[in-house]
Motif scaffolding. Structure first.
Motif, PDB file in Angstrom:
ATOM      1  N   ARG A 156     -11.588  15.220   4.071  1.00 21.77           N
ATOM      2  CA  ARG A 156     -11.525  13.787   3.838  1.00 21.77           C
ATOM      3  C   ARG A 156     -10.611  13.451   2.662  1.00 21.77           C
ATOM      4  O   ARG A 156     -10.513  14.213   1.686  1.00 21.77           O
ATOM      5  CB  ARG A 156     -12.920  13.207   3.598  1.00 21.77           C
ATOM      6  CG  ARG A 156     -13.897  13.460   4.750  1.00 21.77           C
ATOM      7  CD  ARG A 156     -15.077  12.521   4.684  1.00 21.77           C
ATOM      8  NE  ARG A 156     -14.694  11.155   4.988  1.00 21.77           N
ATOM      9  CZ  ARG A 156     -14.627  10.643   6.226  1.00 21.77           C
ATOM     10  NH1 ARG A 156     -14.910  11.388   7.267  1.00 21.77           N
ATOM     11  NH2 ARG A 156     -14.277   9.382   6.399  1.00 21.77           N
ATOM     12  N   PHE A 157      -9.939  12.309   2.781  1.00 21.43           N
ATOM     13  CA  PHE A 157      -9.091  11.788   1.721  1.00 21.43           C
ATOM     14  C   PHE A 157      -9.461  10.335   1.459  1.00 21.43           C
ATOM     15  O   PHE A 157      -9.869   9.606   2.371  1.00 21.43           O
ATOM     16  CB  PHE A 157      -7.607  11.845   2.116  1.00 21.43           C
ATOM     17  CG  PHE A 157      -7.034  13.235   2.156  1.00 21.43           C
ATOM     18  CD1 PHE A 157      -6.657  13.880   0.988  1.00 21.43           C
ATOM     19  CD2 PHE A 157      -6.860  13.893   3.364  1.00 21.43           C
ATOM     20  CE1 PHE A 157      -6.124  15.157   1.017  1.00 21.43           C
ATOM     21  CE2 PHE A 157      -6.331  15.171   3.406  1.00 21.43           C
ATOM     22  CZ  PHE A 157      -5.954  15.801   2.229  1.00 21.43           C
ATOM     23  N   ARG A 158      -9.295   9.919   0.218  1.00 19.47           N
ATOM     24  CA  ARG A 158      -9.461   8.521  -0.147  1.00 19.47           C
ATOM     25  C   ARG A 158      -8.112   7.827  -0.073  1.00 19.47           C
ATOM     26  O   ARG A 158      -7.051   8.458  -0.176  1.00 19.47           O
ATOM     27  CB  ARG A 158     -10.015   8.399  -1.569  1.00 19.47           C
ATOM     28  CG  ARG A 158     -11.331   9.129  -1.789  1.00 19.47           C
ATOM     29  CD  ARG A 158     -12.468   8.537  -1.013  1.00 19.47           C
ATOM     30  NE  ARG A 158     -12.839   7.206  -1.494  1.00 19.47           N
ATOM     31  CZ  ARG A 158     -13.816   6.470  -0.963  1.00 19.47           C
ATOM     32  NH1 ARG A 158     -14.503   6.911   0.075  1.00 19.47           N
ATOM     33  NH2 ARG A 158     -14.094   5.278  -1.466  1.00 19.47           N
ATOM     34  N   GLU A 159      -8.154   6.514   0.083  1.00 20.36           N
ATOM     35  CA  GLU A 159      -6.917   5.733   0.095  1.00 20.36           C
ATOM     36  C   GLU A 159      -6.076   6.028  -1.146  1.00 20.36           C
ATOM     37  O   GLU A 159      -6.589   6.088  -2.259  1.00 20.36           O
ATOM     38  CB  GLU A 159      -7.238   4.238   0.147  1.00 20.36           C
ATOM     39  CG  GLU A 159      -6.015   3.343   0.161  1.00 20.36           C
ATOM     40  CD  GLU A 159      -6.354   1.874   0.251  1.00 20.36           C
ATOM     41  OE1 GLU A 159      -5.583   1.060  -0.280  1.00 20.36           O
ATOM     42  OE2 GLU A 159      -7.400   1.528   0.859  1.00 20.36           O
ATOM     43  N   SER A 160      -4.790   6.264  -0.925  1.00 22.65           N
ATOM     44  CA  SER A 160      -3.784   6.516  -1.965  1.00 22.65           C
ATOM     45  C   SER A 160      -3.852   7.919  -2.575  1.00 22.65           C
ATOM     46  O   SER A 160      -3.025   8.258  -3.421  1.00 22.65           O
ATOM     47  CB  SER A 160      -3.847   5.470  -3.094  1.00 22.65           C
ATOM     48  OG  SER A 160      -3.613   4.181  -2.568  1.00 22.65           O
ATOM     49  N   ARG A 174       0.867  -1.170   0.000  1.00 22.02           N
ATOM     50  CA  ARG A 174       0.000   0.000   0.000  1.00 22.02           C
ATOM     51  C   ARG A 174       0.911   1.229   0.000  1.00 22.02           C
ATOM     52  O   ARG A 174       1.444   1.620   1.037  1.00 22.02           O
ATOM     53  CB  ARG A 174      -0.898  -0.035   1.237  1.00 22.02           C
ATOM     54  CG  ARG A 174      -1.866   1.140   1.348  1.00 22.02           C
ATOM     55  CD  ARG A 174      -2.659   1.027   2.635  1.00 22.02           C
ATOM     56  NE  ARG A 174      -3.719   0.051   2.554  1.00 22.02           N
ATOM     57  CZ  ARG A 174      -4.193  -0.624   3.595  1.00 22.02           C
ATOM     58  NH1 ARG A 174      -3.662  -0.482   4.776  1.00 22.02           N
ATOM     59  NH2 ARG A 174      -5.181  -1.493   3.448  1.00 22.02           N
ATOM     60  N   PRO A 175       1.154   1.844  -1.152  1.00 23.82           N
ATOM     61  CA  PRO A 175       2.153   2.923  -1.219  1.00 23.82           C
ATOM     62  C   PRO A 175       1.716   4.169  -0.460  1.00 23.82           C
ATOM     63  O   PRO A 175       0.578   4.626  -0.591  1.00 23.82           O
ATOM     64  CB  PRO A 175       2.268   3.204  -2.719  1.00 23.82           C
ATOM     65  CG  PRO A 175       0.970   2.752  -3.291  1.00 23.82           C
ATOM     66  CD  PRO A 175       0.529   1.588  -2.458  1.00 23.82           C
ATOM     67  N   ILE A 176       2.625   4.729   0.337  1.00 25.34           N
ATOM     68  CA  ILE A 176       2.341   5.992   1.017  1.00 25.34           C
ATOM     69  C   ILE A 176       3.263   7.103   0.517  1.00 25.34           C
ATOM     70  O   ILE A 176       3.143   8.246   0.965  1.00 25.34           O
ATOM     71  CB  ILE A 176       2.423   5.856   2.554  1.00 25.34           C
ATOM     72  CG1 ILE A 176       3.781   5.324   2.985  1.00 25.34           C
ATOM     73  CG2 ILE A 176       1.296   4.986   3.074  1.00 25.34           C
ATOM     74  CD1 ILE A 176       4.001   5.430   4.488  1.00 25.34           C
ATOM     75  N   GLY A 180      -9.867   8.314   5.032  1.00 25.49           N
ATOM     76  CA  GLY A 180      -9.876   8.961   6.340  1.00 25.49           C
ATOM     77  C   GLY A 180     -10.032  10.458   6.210  1.00 25.49           C
ATOM     78  O   GLY A 180     -10.275  10.986   5.123  1.00 25.49           O
ATOM     79  N   MET A 181      -9.907  11.134   7.338  1.00 23.72           N
ATOM     80  CA  MET A 181     -10.027  12.588   7.355  1.00 23.72           C
ATOM     81  C   MET A 181      -8.921  13.180   8.209  1.00 23.72           C
ATOM     82  O   MET A 181      -8.285  12.478   9.010  1.00 23.72           O
ATOM     83  CB  MET A 181     -11.393  13.014   7.894  1.00 23.72           C
ATOM     84  CG  MET A 181     -11.587  12.730   9.365  1.00 23.72           C
ATOM     85  SD  MET A 181     -13.203  13.334   9.945  1.00 23.72           S
ATOM     86  CE  MET A 181     -13.078  12.986  11.709  1.00 23.72           C
ATOM     87  N   VAL A 225       3.225  12.278  -1.151  1.00 19.94           N
ATOM     88  CA  VAL A 225       2.866  11.466   0.014  1.00 19.94           C
ATOM     89  C   VAL A 225       1.380  11.159  -0.094  1.00 19.94           C
ATOM     90  O   VAL A 225       0.571  12.036  -0.429  1.00 19.94           O
ATOM     91  CB  VAL A 225       3.174  12.214   1.325  1.00 19.94           C
ATOM     92  CG1 VAL A 225       2.754  11.388   2.532  1.00 19.94           C
ATOM     93  CG2 VAL A 225       4.659  12.561   1.403  1.00 19.94           C
ATOM     94  N   HIS A 226       1.004   9.906   0.202  1.00 21.68           N
ATOM     95  CA  HIS A 226      -0.348   9.426  -0.066  1.00 21.68           C
ATOM     96  C   HIS A 226      -1.012   8.887   1.202  1.00 21.68           C
ATOM     97  O   HIS A 226      -0.337   8.349   2.082  1.00 21.68           O
ATOM     98  CB  HIS A 226      -0.308   8.332  -1.130  1.00 21.68           C
ATOM     99  CG  HIS A 226       0.257   8.805  -2.430  1.00 21.68           C
ATOM    100  ND1 HIS A 226      -0.523   8.982  -3.559  1.00 21.68           N
ATOM    101  CD2 HIS A 226       1.522   9.163  -2.791  1.00 21.68           C
ATOM    102  CE1 HIS A 226       0.235   9.418  -4.551  1.00 21.68           C
ATOM    103  NE2 HIS A 226       1.484   9.541  -4.107  1.00 21.68           N
TER     104      HIS A 226
END
Length: 210
Positions: free
Chosen positions: A147-151, A2-4, A98-99, A92-93
């Protein structure tokens, strides 16, 4: 995986790096000197023929030997996150959906610099992910509750002039409780503190590498 950081860096471009007090190289060289560290990093990249250096969870580090920030009182030298070393400006991801829980520019020497903390719903409980040593310019786009989505891109790596005084990298950490912290959370502990934080700061490696 899961790239961050920038997903163009595939998992086969990652390699581990040893910044511990057990690496004899740091007995003769100052790991906190950016030029010295960058030379070491480039040599390791050539040796491994890979690019993204990573590691550091619960590593007792030589990095903090000369920092008054970590030598005042109980010596704090155990690193509680994972670091990913890549150039300033690298994206950066978000770890997962999440929020924004909180953020701050922890701009004193040796600290995180711009720091972003996301809040997630994970397996029926709250989980928090911390991203440290970011670019100041990203902070204008942050607000609590966003809020942000995964990646999704949430920030970029900062320069030494803005990231607390380090060679560019991401400090990534996962917590089960924010306690009373906002925009900050302990990322380097003394041995005497490990038991206190054992159930709060999780091993971040499984979240990234699965």
């Amino acid at each position: 995986m899961r790239p961050i950081i920038d997903p163009n860096f595939a998992v086969d471009t990652y390699f581990p790096i040893d910044l511990s007090v057990h690496n004899p190289y740091w007995d003769q060289h100052d790991v906190s000197d950016i030029e010295t560290f960058e030379h070491y990093l480039e040599e390791k990249r050539k040796y491994h023929d890979k690019f993204v250096a990573h590691g550091g969870f619960k590593e007792q580090r030589a990095l903090y030997r000369k920092s008054a920030r970590f030598q005042d009182g109980a010596v704090r030298d155990i690193h509680m996150g994972i670091d990913l070393w890549a150039p300033a400006g690298t994206s950066v991801h978000a770890l997962m959906d999440g929020m924004i829980n909180s953020f701050a520019n922890n701009d004193d020497a040796g600290n995180y610099g711009p720091t972003l903390i996301l809040e997630h719903d994970f397996q029926g409980k709250k989980l928090y992910s911390l991203y440290g040593h970011l670019a100041v310019s990203d902070m204008q786009d942050w607000s609590v509750g966003l809020r942000f989505r995964e990646s999704e891109i949430i920030a970029h790596l900062g320069t030494p002039q803005e990231n607390g005084g380090y060679s560019p990298h991401l400090h990534f950490q996962v917590m089960t409780d924010m306690l009373d912290y906002r925009g900050d959370f302990p990322g380097v502990l003394a041995k005497e503190q490990l038991a206190e934080f054992d159930k709060i700061i999780l091993d971040p490696n499984p979240f990234i590498f699965g």
